[in-house]
Design a protein around this motif. Structure first.
Motif, PDB file in Angstrom:
ATOM      1  N   GLN A  63       0.827  -1.210   0.000  1.00  0.00           N
ATOM      2  CA  GLN A  63       0.000   0.000   0.000  1.00  0.00           C
ATOM      3  C   GLN A  63       0.858   1.256   0.000  1.00  0.00           C
ATOM      4  N   ALA A  64       1.970   1.226   0.747  1.00  0.00           N
ATOM      5  CA  ALA A  64       2.864   2.380   0.786  1.00  0.00           C
ATOM      6  C   ALA A  64       3.485   2.628  -0.581  1.00  0.00           C
ATOM      7  N   PHE A  65       3.892   1.565  -1.278  1.00  0.00           N
ATOM      8  CA  PHE A  65       4.465   1.703  -2.617  1.00  0.00           C
ATOM      9  C   PHE A  65       3.440   2.330  -3.563  1.00  0.00           C
ATOM     10  N   THR A  66       2.183   1.886  -3.452  1.00  0.00           N
ATOM     11  CA  THR A  66       1.132   2.416  -4.319  1.00  0.00           C
ATOM     12  C   THR A  66       0.816   3.867  -3.980  1.00  0.00           C
ATOM     13  N   LEU A  67       0.668   4.159  -2.695  1.00  0.00           N
ATOM     14  CA  LEU A  67       0.323   5.504  -2.245  1.00  0.00           C
ATOM     15  C   LEU A  67       1.387   6.517  -2.653  1.00  0.00           C
ATOM     16  N   GLU A  68       2.652   6.146  -2.504  1.00  0.00           N
ATOM     17  CA  GLU A  68       3.747   7.062  -2.813  1.00  0.00           C
ATOM     18  C   GLU A  68       4.184   6.986  -4.270  1.00  0.00           C
ATOM     19  N   ARG A  69       3.497   6.179  -5.058  1.00  0.00           N
ATOM     20  CA  ARG A  69       3.778   6.029  -6.489  1.00  0.00           C
ATOM     21  C   ARG A  69       5.234   5.654  -6.739  1.00  0.00           C
ATOM     22  N   VAL A  70       5.719   4.727  -5.931  1.00  0.00           N
ATOM     23  CA  VAL A  70       7.073   4.209  -6.116  1.00  0.00           C
ATOM     24  C   VAL A  70       7.130   3.471  -7.450  1.00  0.00           C
ATOM     25  N   ALA A  71       8.233   3.615  -8.169  1.00  0.00           N
ATOM     26  CA  ALA A  71       8.349   3.023  -9.502  1.00  0.00           C
ATOM     27  C   ALA A  71       8.675   1.534  -9.434  1.00  0.00           C
ATOM     28  N   TYR A  72       8.077   0.860  -8.464  1.00  0.00           N
ATOM     29  CA  TYR A  72       8.303  -0.572  -8.284  1.00  0.00           C
ATOM     30  C   TYR A  72       7.001  -1.214  -7.836  1.00  0.00           C
ATOM     31  N   LEU A  73       6.912  -2.506  -8.074  1.00  0.00           N
ATOM     32  CA  LEU A  73       5.729  -3.297  -7.740  1.00  0.00           C
ATOM     33  C   LEU A  73       6.148  -4.438  -6.823  1.00  0.00           C
ATOM     34  N   ILE A  74       5.387  -4.683  -5.771  1.00  0.00           N
ATOM     35  CA  ILE A  74       5.648  -5.831  -4.907  1.00  0.00           C
ATOM     36  C   ILE A  74       4.766  -6.983  -5.352  1.00  0.00           C
ATOM     37  N   VAL A  75       5.400  -8.084  -5.735  1.00  0.00           N
ATOM     38  CA  VAL A  75       4.701  -9.288  -6.180  1.00  0.00           C
ATOM     39  C   VAL A  75       4.814 -10.320  -5.073  1.00  0.00           C
ATOM     40  N   ASP A  76       3.706 -10.894  -4.652  1.00  0.00           N
ATOM     41  CA  ASP A  76       3.749 -11.844  -3.536  1.00  0.00           C
ATOM     42  C   ASP A  76       3.109 -13.180  -3.883  1.00  0.00           C
ATOM     43  N   ASP A  77       3.262 -13.619  -5.134  1.00  0.00           N
ATOM     44  CA  ASP A  77       2.836 -14.964  -5.527  1.00  0.00           C
ATOM     45  C   ASP A  77       3.974 -15.921  -5.212  1.00  0.00           C
ATOM     46  N   THR A  87       5.313   3.235 -14.364  1.00  0.00           N
ATOM     47  CA  THR A  87       4.004   3.884 -14.397  1.00  0.00           C
ATOM     48  C   THR A  87       2.924   2.920 -13.923  1.00  0.00           C
ATOM     49  N   ALA A  88       1.761   3.474 -13.622  1.00  0.00           N
ATOM     50  CA  ALA A  88       0.633   2.636 -13.188  1.00  0.00           C
ATOM     51  C   ALA A  88       0.258   1.589 -14.241  1.00  0.00           C
ATOM     52  N   PRO A  89       0.148   1.958 -15.543  1.00  0.00           N
ATOM     53  CA  PRO A  89      -0.149   0.931 -16.550  1.00  0.00           C
ATOM     54  C   PRO A  89       0.911  -0.166 -16.603  1.00  0.00           C
ATOM     55  N   GLU A  90       2.192   0.231 -16.455  1.00  0.00           N
ATOM     56  CA  GLU A  90       3.254  -0.774 -16.441  1.00  0.00           C
ATOM     57  C   GLU A  90       3.101  -1.720 -15.259  1.00  0.00           C
ATOM     58  N   ARG A  91       2.793  -1.153 -14.094  1.00  0.00           N
ATOM     59  CA  ARG A  91       2.614  -1.983 -12.910  1.00  0.00           C
ATOM     60  C   ARG A  91       1.457  -2.956 -13.094  1.00  0.00           C
ATOM     61  N   GLU A  92       0.354  -2.447 -13.649  1.00  0.00           N
ATOM     62  CA  GLU A  92      -0.817  -3.297 -13.846  1.00  0.00           C
ATOM     63  C   GLU A  92      -0.528  -4.407 -14.853  1.00  0.00           C
ATOM     64  N   ALA A  93       0.153  -4.054 -15.957  1.00  0.00           N
ATOM     65  CA  ALA A  93       0.462  -5.049 -16.987  1.00  0.00           C
ATOM     66  C   ALA A  93       1.418  -6.102 -16.456  1.00  0.00           C
ATOM     67  N   LEU A  94       2.440  -5.663 -15.720  1.00  0.00           N
ATOM     68  CA  LEU A  94       3.416  -6.607 -15.186  1.00  0.00           C
ATOM     69  C   LEU A  94       2.785  -7.510 -14.125  1.00  0.00           C
ATOM     70  N   ALA A  95       1.964  -6.916 -13.265  1.00  0.00           N
ATOM     71  CA  ALA A  95       1.295  -7.715 -12.236  1.00  0.00           C
ATOM     72  C   ALA A  95       0.379  -8.755 -12.873  1.00  0.00           C
ATOM     73  N   ARG A  96      -0.335  -8.358 -13.927  1.00  0.00           N
ATOM     74  CA  ARG A  96      -1.236  -9.286 -14.611  1.00  0.00           C
ATOM     75  C   ARG A  96      -0.449 -10.428 -15.261  1.00  0.00           C
ATOM     76  N   SER A  97       0.658 -10.092 -15.916  1.00  0.00           N
ATOM     77  CA  SER A  97       1.476 -11.119 -16.571  1.00  0.00           C
ATOM     78  C   SER A  97       2.051 -12.093 -15.562  1.00  0.00           C
ATOM     79  N   MET A  98       2.566 -11.558 -14.451  1.00  0.00           N
ATOM     80  CA  MET A  98       3.163 -12.437 -13.448  1.00  0.00           C
ATOM     81  C   MET A  98       2.113 -13.309 -12.771  1.00  0.00           C
ATOM     82  N   GLU A  99       0.922 -12.775 -12.596  1.00  0.00           N
ATOM     83  CA  GLU A  99      -0.168 -13.570 -12.026  1.00  0.00           C
ATOM     84  C   GLU A  99      -0.537 -14.714 -12.969  1.00  0.00           C
ATOM     85  N   GLU A 100      -0.608 -14.431 -14.279  1.00  0.00           N
ATOM     86  CA  GLU A 100      -0.932 -15.467 -15.256  1.00  0.00           C
ATOM     87  C   GLU A 100       0.153 -16.545 -15.290  1.00  0.00           C
TER      88      GLU A 100
END
Length: 224
Positions: A63-77, A87-100
């Motif tokens: 949540q802190a990474f998202t709130l502060e718009r840190v240029a990184y994504l935490i993946v916990d799979d 960017t937000a679209p990059e984070r969403e695309a990467l998170a979706r790909s890693m989830e798949e």
């Protein structure tokens, strides 16, 4: 925090104090004034790897990474990882790909993507690019076990499932990693390889997306 003290920092056990004011004073100064972002990430990962991924700490950091718009994504799979995504679209695309990739059980590809992220966090750009392309190769080998290259695996897909131009584009991108000194060949793995952060971050996102895309197309071909 006791483990952080004597395992992560290798400090004498008798210097440890469980007092909250001691811990806060020591690590607040380090976090805010002394550490590079890589040292901060190492610190966070050390703790997150020792806590329940579904627990409060990991979720609070996400949540802190998202709130502060840190240029990184935490993946916990599975195992927690910190992945670059500007960017937000990059984070969403990467998170979706890693989830798949995770849901498909493509453990090899998932491991390579996380290792690529770790290499970026360590500033090892060429190593990151190698790990990213290995993620695609891992999926390709599952699609076509007898293929000796990514190009052969791509050609094994049914013509109707992958546009020739897209196949050609990724073959050229794969060719770049084969030709660039220090990227594909261990004996040429030199510090002056012509690969930087921009290339590493781009390849991470591109390869994660393509690995998941390739698997979806493979499933479409199997069900046709």
């Amino acid at each position: 925090m006791h483990e952080v003290h004597y395992v992560h920092f290798s400090r004498p056990a008798d210097e440890w104090s469980p007092r909250l004011d001691y811990i806060a004073r020591l690590y607040k100064k380090r976090l805010l004034e002394q550490w590079t972002f890589r040292e901060v990430f190492d610190f966070l990962l050390f703790i997150m790897h020792r806590t329940n991924p579904d627990g409060g700490f990991v979720q609070s950091i996400k949540q802190a990474f998202t709130l502060e718009r840190v240029a990184y994504l935490i993946v916990d799979d599975g195992e927690v990882a910190i992945v670059p995504a500007a960017t937000a679209p990059e984070r969403e695309a990467l998170a979706r790909s890693m989830e798949e990739i995770h849901q498909a059980g493509l453990k090899g590809a998932e491991s390579h993507i996380k290792e690529s992220s770790s290499c970026i966090n360590d500033g090892r750009w060429a190593a990151s690019v190698r790990e990213s392309i290995h993620a695609v190769e891992s999926v390709a080998r599952q699609i076509c076990p007898n293929a000796k290259s990514l190009a052969a695996a791509l050609k094994s897909l049914d013509a109707g499932t992958l546009h020739p131009a897209l196949r050609g584009a990724f073959e050229k991108l794969y060719g770049y990693t084969s030709d660039e000194q220090g990227v594909r060949h261990a004996l040429l793995d030199q510090d002056d390889a012509n690969v930087g952060q921009d290339e590493a971050v781009f390849m991470l996102g591109a390869c994660a997306s393509f690995a998941s895309f390739l698997w979806r197309k493979h499933l479409v071909g199997k069900s046709a």
